[in-house]
Design an enzyme around this catalytic site. Structure first.
Site, short mmCIF file in Angstrom:
data_model
loop_
_atom_site.label_atom_id
_atom_site.label_comp_id
_atom_site.label_asym_id
_atom_site.label_seq_id
_atom_site.Cartn_x
_atom_site.Cartn_y
_atom_site.Cartn_z
N LYS A 177 0.85 -1.20 0.00
CA LYS A 177 0.00 0.00 0.00
C LYS A 177 0.89 1.25 0.00
O LYS A 177 1.46 1.62 1.02
CB LYS A 177 -0.91 0.06 1.24
CG LYS A 177 -1.94 1.17 1.07
CD LYS A 177 -2.38 1.83 2.34
CE LYS A 177 -1.61 3.04 2.73
NZ LYS A 177 -1.73 4.23 1.87
N GLU A 252 10.66 1.86 9.64
CA GLU A 252 11.61 2.92 9.27
C GLU A 252 10.87 4.23 9.49
O GLU A 252 10.02 4.61 8.69
CB GLU A 252 11.99 2.79 7.79
CG GLU A 252 12.79 1.56 7.45
CD GLU A 252 14.22 1.64 7.97
OE1 GLU A 252 14.71 2.74 8.29
OE2 GLU A 252 14.85 0.58 8.06
N CYS A 286 13.92 11.62 5.15
CA CYS A 286 13.91 11.21 6.56
C CYS A 286 15.25 11.46 7.24
O CYS A 286 15.31 11.75 8.43
CB CYS A 286 13.52 9.75 6.67
SG CYS A 286 14.50 8.73 5.56
N GLU A 386 10.42 16.49 14.28
CA GLU A 386 10.79 16.37 12.87
C GLU A 386 9.85 17.29 12.08
O GLU A 386 8.67 17.02 11.96
CB GLU A 386 10.60 14.91 12.41
CG GLU A 386 11.04 14.70 10.99
CD GLU A 386 10.57 13.38 10.40
OE1 GLU A 386 9.43 12.96 10.68
OE2 GLU A 386 11.33 12.77 9.66
#
Ligand code: NAD
Length: 494
Positions: A177, A252, A286, A386
């Site tokens: 997905k 992750e 990331c 973040e």
């Protein structure tokens, strides 16, 4: 209602959504329509998971010799190289990223398939000395079964490939997905797998919303492993749901990545790469080095130069050859970045440049200007969270020990950079940083042969490298006694 196009790939067939629902994909650089795709229902996801289970139990792919599975992956790499332009354009339109960056992603994807193709038959199995010459004791690695894969929008096909290539190399079946905003390269990838003759049901694609289409991939009893790349909050939900079903998980997640510049660093290289670390792909990476930690003796000049260079960065759409960086992904995402910068400034950071949407010439898309916040403390929300945008925060340090302490003061642990001309400093600091990848006098390169993943809240498990393949296997111990004998524990009494 628009007819639902057949963009779901389930059990070897292209099918529309069972509810007829669709989603229109737009390019964030100019809001132009890129395409209309099917929005899968929970029932479609169920069919995809069951198809993958049947394919796995049918064993056609599992029993294909590992070297042949490897050859298949190498053919995928070759096909991607032949169709690189088409793939890169599709990725650039969905994400708004510059074509040259999307082309680089396609090269990395081909390299990933090639690498796992080459190591597919290098099983990490081993013989174990059982202390009895009549016993053959061996550990073998077998595929896990059905893998659920959930991926983000920043590197749509690259992140999917880090999962698909090792999963197929090991003999698994999967349901993918991709992020709902960037589905087109996943569709192209399924075309390639199908064209090259992957047995039906081994690869399945469902498109749509995280809650409806993604959630079953971490909760369904027929899923053996869920591999997720995305944000921390979603990762936590997936881990909780997988824990209930006692599934293997690979996560992750995000990062808050320090980039430390010592006073003895090559100044021009460190400055240039500080920009690259934080602003490449609009900071939508990331591992972006958005947390600049610079020695106090050079900080003023370094940050002045960084600000001046940031102001020269040209924003634009994927096919604008003058552009040096692209847009964010959506209005909702830009609202988050705007709020994040506002909160950082309210908490005491100084806005040196950026903090805006880039002026009237950028109104057609969702842009955010490269932003520098200095005078930051480690408890400032812009340093803690973040931001996932083109925002660099600046902290300063005086000693090596302090630099290490600041760089490790984060709940994340994905990546970091160290800039120094002293080999001893580089070695000591890189060994003490609690982050999964460390660059010394560089930023961003990674290799498919080398493990990628996070310490702490940046994730669980590793992608790429030999561990990236092992992640998709279960170890099994087979103990074989070649000279069967009575054990004598329960002597025969009659
Ligand atoms: P996200 O967590 O919002 O979404 C990622 C995926 O999860 C999407 O496909 C989404 O539809 C799906 N999802 C959402 N809710 C779900 C649920 N309840 N159950 C199952 N699936 C669900 O992340 P994003 O905004 O797409 O991506 C940005 C994030 O990804 C950043 O935090 C970034 O750091 C991270 N990221 C990490 C890496 C890495 O290698 N560590 C690489 C790329 C991106």
């Amino acid at each position: 209602m628009t007819d639902s196009p057949a963009t779901l790939f389930i059990d070897g067939a292209w099918v529309p959504s069972s509810t007829g629902e669709t989603r229109t994909i737009t390019c964030p650089a100019d809001r132009s329509e890129v395409g209309i795709v099917s929005e899968a229902s929970a029932e479609d996801v169920e069919l995809a998971i069951l198809a993958a289970r049947r394919a796995f139990e049918g064993r056609e792919w599992v029993d294909t010799p590992a070297a042949k599975r490897g050859d298949f992956l190498i053919k995928v790499a070759e096909r991607l190289e032949e169709r690189k332009d088409e793939f890169a354009r599709a990725e650039a339109k969905d994400t708004g990223k510059r074509l040259v960056e999307a082309e680089g992603d396609m090269d990395d994807i081909a390299a990933c398939f090639r690498y796992f193709g080459k190591i597919a038959d290098q099983s990490p199995g081993r013989l174990v000395d059982a202390g009895n010459p009549a016993v053959i004791s061996r550990v073998v690695h077998e595929p896990i079964g059905v893998c659920g894969m959930i991926t983000p929008w920043n590197f749509p096909l690259l992140q999917a490939s880090w999962k698909i290539a090792p999963a197929l190399a090991a003999g698994n079946a999967f349901v993918l997905k991709p992020a709902e905003l960037t589905p087109h390269t996943a569709i192209l990838m399924m075309e390639v797998l199908d064209e090259l003759g992957l047995p039906k049901g081994v690869a399945n694609l469902v498109l749509g919303d995280g809650g409806v289409v993604g959630a079953p991939l971490s909760s369904h009893p027929e899923i053996d492993l869920v591999s997720f790349t995305g944000g921390l909050a979603t990762g936590r939900k997936i881990a909780e749901s997988a824990a209930t079903g006692i599934k293997k998980v690979a996560l992750e997640l995000g990062g808050k990545n320090p980039n430390i510049v010592f006073a003895d660093a090559d100044y021009e290289a460190a400055l240039d790469n500080a920009l690259n670390a934080g602003f490449l792909d609009s900071g939508l990476v990331c591992s972006a080095g958005t947390r600049l930690i610079v020695h106090e003796s050079i900080a003023e000049r370094f940050v002045d130069d960084l600000v001046a260079r940031a102001e020269d960065i040209v924003m634009g759409g994927p096919f604008d050859e003058a552009a040096e960086t692209g847009p964010l992904i959506s209005e909702a995402h830009r609202d988050k970045v705007t709020d994040y910068v506002t909160r950082g400034v309210e908490a005491g950071a100084r806005l040196r440049t950026g903090g805006n949407w880039g002026g009237p010439e950028h109104e057609q898309g969702v842009f955010y200007a490269p932003t520098v916040l200095d005078q930051c403390t480690w408890d400032n929300p812009a340093v803690v969270e973040e931001g996932f945008g083109p925002v660099i925060t600046v902290e300063t340090f005086s000693t090596e020990e302090e630099a290490i302490e600041i760089a490790n003061h984060t709940e994340y642990g994905l990546a970091g950079g160290v800039w120094t001309s002293d080999a001893g400093t580089a070695n000591r600091v890189s060994r003490r940083l609690r982050h999964g990848t460390i660059w010394i006098n560089d930023y961003h390169p990674y290799l498919p042969q080398a493990e990628w993943g996070g310490f702490k809240m940046s994730g669980v498990g590793r992608e790429l490298g030999p561990s990236g393949l092992e992640e998709y296997t279960e170890a099994k111990h087979i103990y074989e006694n070649t000279e069967p004998a009575v054990s004598g524990w329960f002597p025969r009494k009659r």
